[in-house]
Scaffold this motif. Structure first.
Motif, mmCIF file in Angstrom:
data_model
loop_
_atom_site.group_PDB
_atom_site.id
_atom_site.type_symbol
_atom_site.label_atom_id
_atom_site.label_comp_id
_atom_site.label_asym_id
_atom_site.label_seq_id
_atom_site.Cartn_x
_atom_site.Cartn_y
_atom_site.Cartn_z
ATOM 1 N N ALA A 93 0.876 -1.104 -0.325
ATOM 2 C CA ALA A 93 -0.637 -0.045 -0.024
ATOM 3 C C ALA A 93 1.065 1.268 0.257
ATOM 4 C CB ALA A 93 -1.261 -0.268 0.889
ATOM 5 N N GLY A 94 1.904 0.973 0.689
ATOM 6 C CA GLY A 94 2.603 2.174 1.055
ATOM 7 C C GLY A 94 3.642 2.808 -0.225
ATOM 8 N N ALA A 95 3.793 1.244 -1.401
ATOM 9 C CA ALA A 95 4.436 1.542 -2.373
ATOM 10 C C ALA A 95 3.495 1.917 -3.593
ATOM 11 C CB ALA A 95 5.557 0.441 -2.738
ATOM 12 N N SER A 96 2.524 1.738 -3.183
ATOM 13 C CA SER A 96 1.717 1.167 -4.447
ATOM 14 C C SER A 96 0.839 3.707 -4.424
ATOM 15 C CB SER A 96 0.053 0.757 -3.753
ATOM 16 O OG SER A 96 -0.529 1.847 -4.996
ATOM 17 N N ALA A 97 1.282 3.869 -2.547
ATOM 18 C CA ALA A 97 0.762 5.779 -2.629
ATOM 19 C C ALA A 97 1.747 6.782 -3.685
ATOM 20 C CB ALA A 97 0.703 5.804 -1.338
ATOM 21 N N LEU A 98 2.798 5.696 -3.158
ATOM 22 C CA LEU A 98 4.154 6.478 -3.708
ATOM 23 C C LEU A 98 3.848 6.881 -5.693
ATOM 24 C CD1 LEU A 98 6.627 6.210 -1.457
ATOM 25 C CD2 LEU A 98 5.270 7.939 -2.079
ATOM 26 N N LEU A 99 3.857 5.195 -6.501
ATOM 27 C CA LEU A 99 3.639 4.887 -7.501
ATOM 28 C C LEU A 99 2.538 5.325 -8.100
ATOM 29 C CD1 LEU A 99 5.476 1.827 -6.851
ATOM 30 C CD2 LEU A 99 6.585 3.630 -8.255
ATOM 31 N N ASP A 100 1.565 6.029 -7.759
ATOM 32 C CA ASP A 100 0.244 6.509 -8.372
ATOM 33 C C ASP A 100 0.809 7.841 -9.078
ATOM 34 O OD1 ASP A 100 -0.633 3.961 -7.661
ATOM 35 O OD2 ASP A 100 -2.066 4.264 -6.183
ATOM 36 N N GLY A 101 1.829 8.120 -8.276
ATOM 37 C CA GLY A 101 2.104 9.908 -8.893
ATOM 38 C C GLY A 101 2.061 10.919 -7.836
ATOM 39 N N GLY A 102 2.886 11.883 -8.853
ATOM 40 C CA GLY A 102 2.681 13.065 -7.509
ATOM 41 C C GLY A 102 4.481 13.186 -6.639
ATOM 42 N N ALA A 103 4.885 12.081 -6.690
ATOM 43 C CA ALA A 103 6.122 11.791 -5.635
ATOM 44 C C ALA A 103 6.888 13.022 -5.205
ATOM 45 C CB ALA A 103 6.758 11.001 -5.762
ATOM 46 N N LEU A 104 7.257 12.984 -7.031
ATOM 47 C CA LEU A 104 7.953 14.982 -6.779
ATOM 48 C C LEU A 104 6.906 15.822 -7.172
ATOM 49 C CD1 LEU A 104 10.737 16.249 -7.107
ATOM 50 C CD2 LEU A 104 10.979 15.265 -9.605
ATOM 51 N N TYR A 105 6.475 15.605 -8.668
ATOM 52 C CA TYR A 105 5.438 16.904 -8.860
ATOM 53 C C TYR A 105 4.473 16.979 -8.371
ATOM 54 C CZ TYR A 105 9.310 17.960 -12.088
ATOM 55 O OH TYR A 105 11.009 18.347 -12.178
ATOM 56 N N ARG A 106 3.546 18.137 -8.152
ATOM 57 C CA ARG A 106 2.201 17.708 -8.003
ATOM 58 C C ARG A 106 1.534 19.687 -7.823
ATOM 59 N NH1 ARG A 106 0.889 18.709 -2.385
ATOM 60 N NH2 ARG A 106 2.552 18.626 -1.152
ATOM 61 N N TRP A 107 0.182 19.434 -8.181
ATOM 62 C CA TRP A 107 -0.644 20.644 -7.048
ATOM 63 C C TRP A 107 0.141 21.196 -6.352
ATOM 64 C CZ3 TRP A 107 -1.396 23.538 -11.914
ATOM 65 C CH2 TRP A 107 -2.076 22.970 -12.839
ATOM 66 N N GLU A 108 0.490 22.563 -5.561
ATOM 67 C CA GLU A 108 0.084 22.198 -4.139
ATOM 68 C C GLU A 108 -0.785 22.244 -3.159
ATOM 69 O OE1 GLU A 108 1.833 25.691 -2.525
ATOM 70 O OE2 GLU A 108 2.945 26.342 -3.967
ATOM 71 N N GLU A 109 -2.178 21.801 -4.139
ATOM 72 C CA GLU A 109 -3.570 21.740 -3.600
ATOM 73 C C GLU A 109 -3.671 20.274 -3.495
ATOM 74 O OE1 GLU A 109 -4.830 23.196 -7.304
ATOM 75 O OE2 GLU A 109 -3.570 23.535 -5.763
ATOM 76 N N ASP A 110 -3.351 19.327 -4.764
ATOM 77 C CA ASP A 110 -3.049 18.267 -4.296
ATOM 78 C C ASP A 110 -3.343 17.519 -3.105
ATOM 79 O OD1 ASP A 110 -4.315 18.123 -6.449
ATOM 80 O OD2 ASP A 110 -2.278 18.063 -7.914
ATOM 81 N N GLU A 111 -3.888 16.030 -2.830
ATOM 82 C CA GLU A 111 -2.821 15.407 -1.524
ATOM 83 C C GLU A 111 -1.660 14.728 -1.632
ATOM 84 O OE1 GLU A 111 -4.599 11.740 1.130
ATOM 85 O OE2 GLU A 111 -5.730 12.374 0.152
ATOM 86 N N SER A 112 -0.925 14.878 -0.876
ATOM 87 C CA SER A 112 0.765 14.250 -0.923
ATOM 88 C C SER A 112 0.686 12.961 -0.756
ATOM 89 C CB SER A 112 1.398 14.793 -0.022
ATOM 90 O OG SER A 112 2.649 14.393 0.172
ATOM 91 N N PRO A 113 1.110 11.825 -2.049
ATOM 92 C CA PRO A 113 1.578 11.045 -1.652
ATOM 93 C C PRO A 113 2.313 10.462 -0.515
ATOM 94 C CG PRO A 113 2.759 11.370 -3.410
ATOM 95 C CD PRO A 113 1.718 13.148 -3.003
ATOM 96 N N TRP A 114 3.213 11.218 -0.028
ATOM 97 C CA TRP A 114 3.686 10.939 1.011
ATOM 98 C C TRP A 114 3.535 11.033 2.459
ATOM 99 C CZ3 TRP A 114 8.905 9.795 -0.524
ATOM 100 C CH2 TRP A 114 9.672 10.661 -2.083
ATOM 101 N N GLU A 115 2.464 11.403 2.546
ATOM 102 C CA GLU A 115 1.692 11.360 4.029
ATOM 103 C C GLU A 115 1.069 10.419 4.247
ATOM 104 O OE1 GLU A 115 -2.675 13.305 5.964
ATOM 105 O OE2 GLU A 115 -1.924 14.306 3.472
ATOM 106 N N TRP A 116 0.515 9.555 4.076
ATOM 107 C CA TRP A 116 0.383 7.836 3.629
ATOM 108 C C TRP A 116 1.373 6.886 3.691
ATOM 109 C CZ3 TRP A 116 -2.056 7.778 8.723
ATOM 110 C CH2 TRP A 116 -2.818 8.474 8.115
ATOM 111 N N GLY A 117 1.463 7.089 2.289
ATOM 112 C CA GLY A 117 2.718 5.882 1.363
ATOM 113 C C GLY A 117 3.822 5.735 2.321
ATOM 114 N N THR A 118 4.467 6.764 3.305
ATOM 115 C CA THR A 118 5.833 7.222 4.024
ATOM 116 C C THR A 118 5.472 5.973 4.849
ATOM 117 O OG1 THR A 118 6.248 8.826 2.994
ATOM 118 C CG2 THR A 118 7.906 7.592 5.012
#
Length: 288
Positions: free
Chosen positions: A213-238
């Motif tokens: 689940a953690g790996a999937s959260a990061l691989l789904d996108g937004g790990a480096l670039y994302r809109w500022e208002e988008d939810e960060s994948p690092w929040e629960w991925g890590t």
């Protein structure tokens, strides 16, 4: 020295497990932004991208060599050297991430793992029957249990022990008591035989969904670039990635009847997973 090298080798191998999906996700996101640019994503220094590509190659390659070298010393050393290089590059790349994406502790722990990998690669290996003390791993388990209990108390108190959350926090307290008890009695189960061994093996199996689940959260996108208002994948991925890797490592160590490594793994998965929860998640920001 042999025991310390053994512990470092184990820790580095699982850091490579954790950081392989991390750098694959970051490199994939960097490549997607290069080929399909979005409009005004979060600013990232240009030098981070080539480092992300390098880490995205070196870290998985290091892990593959370490796994392939479980019974071949030369391959194992090569994996540690490649992994050390990949982790060092990754630590530098982490330092260039935008504020609020990853914390400084990512840099410090990744750099520490790179140093440990280098030490394992250049120091001689010892006999496999070396005594394996469990004093320090046991203390680490006690510390992880205390950290978990404090986290549960803090969270439940914040929410005034609401009915919809109290049960989860109480279960957390129960797990914390078990961790403290295991740590305090580590000397008695160092050889990991009988029921406890199989319980920890099951714990390892149960940790696999968290790791995925953690790996999937990061691989789904937004790990480096994302809109500022988008939810960060690092929040629960890590947090999930760290907890899952620690639990799976615990199960593998139990299967090998290595009580010292099982204790280190369970303590690390719990402790670092909670650290990420406090540092990176909305839950942590609310609790603070």
């Amino acid at each position: 020295m042999t025991v310390l090298r053994d512990w470092f080798s184990w820790a580095v191998a699982w850091v490579l497990v954790v950081e392989t999906p991390v750098w694959l996700a970051v490199a994939a996101d960097a490549w997607q932004e290069r080929t399909e640019p979005t409009l005004e994503p979060m600013a990232v220094p240009g030098w981070v991208v080539p480092l992300a590509y390098a880490a995205g190659v070196a870290v998985p390659l290091g892990l593959l060599l370490v796994v392939a070298g479980l019974r071949a010393t030369a391959l194992h050393r090569a994996g540690m050297l490649v992994g050390a290089a990949g982790l060092a590059v990754g630590a530098v790349a982490f330092s260039g991430f935008p504020d609020g994406v990853v914390g400084g502790w990512y840099v410090g722990l990744t750099a520490a793992a790179a140093v440990a990998a280098l030490l394992v690669a250049v120091t001689p290996s010892g006999p496999s029957d070396t005594a394996r003390p469990v004093g320090l791993p046991g203390l680490a388990l006690v510390a992880a249990g205390v950290f978990l209990a404090w986290t549960c108390w803090h969270g439940a108190s914040y929410w005034d022990w609401r009915v919809d959350s109290a049960l989860g926090y109480l279960l957390g307290f129960a797990v914390a008591v078990l961790l403290v008890a295991l740590g305090a009695t580590a000397g008695r189960w160092a050889s990991l035989r009988g029921v406890l061994r199989w319980v920890l093996v099951v714990v390892g199996v149960l940790g696999l969904p968290y790791l995925l689940a953690g790996a999937s959260a990061l691989l789904d996108g937004g790990a480096l670039y994302r809109w500022e208002e988008d939810e960060s994948p690092w929040e629960w991925g890590t947090p999930w990635l760290l907890l899952g890797a620690g639990l799976v490592a615990t199960g593998v160590a139990a299967w090998r009847r290595r009580g010292d490594l099982a204790a280190w793994s369970l303590a690390a998965g719990t402790g670092f997973g909670l650290t990420a929860l406090w540092q990176d998640s909305t839950w942590g920001s609310v609790m603070r």
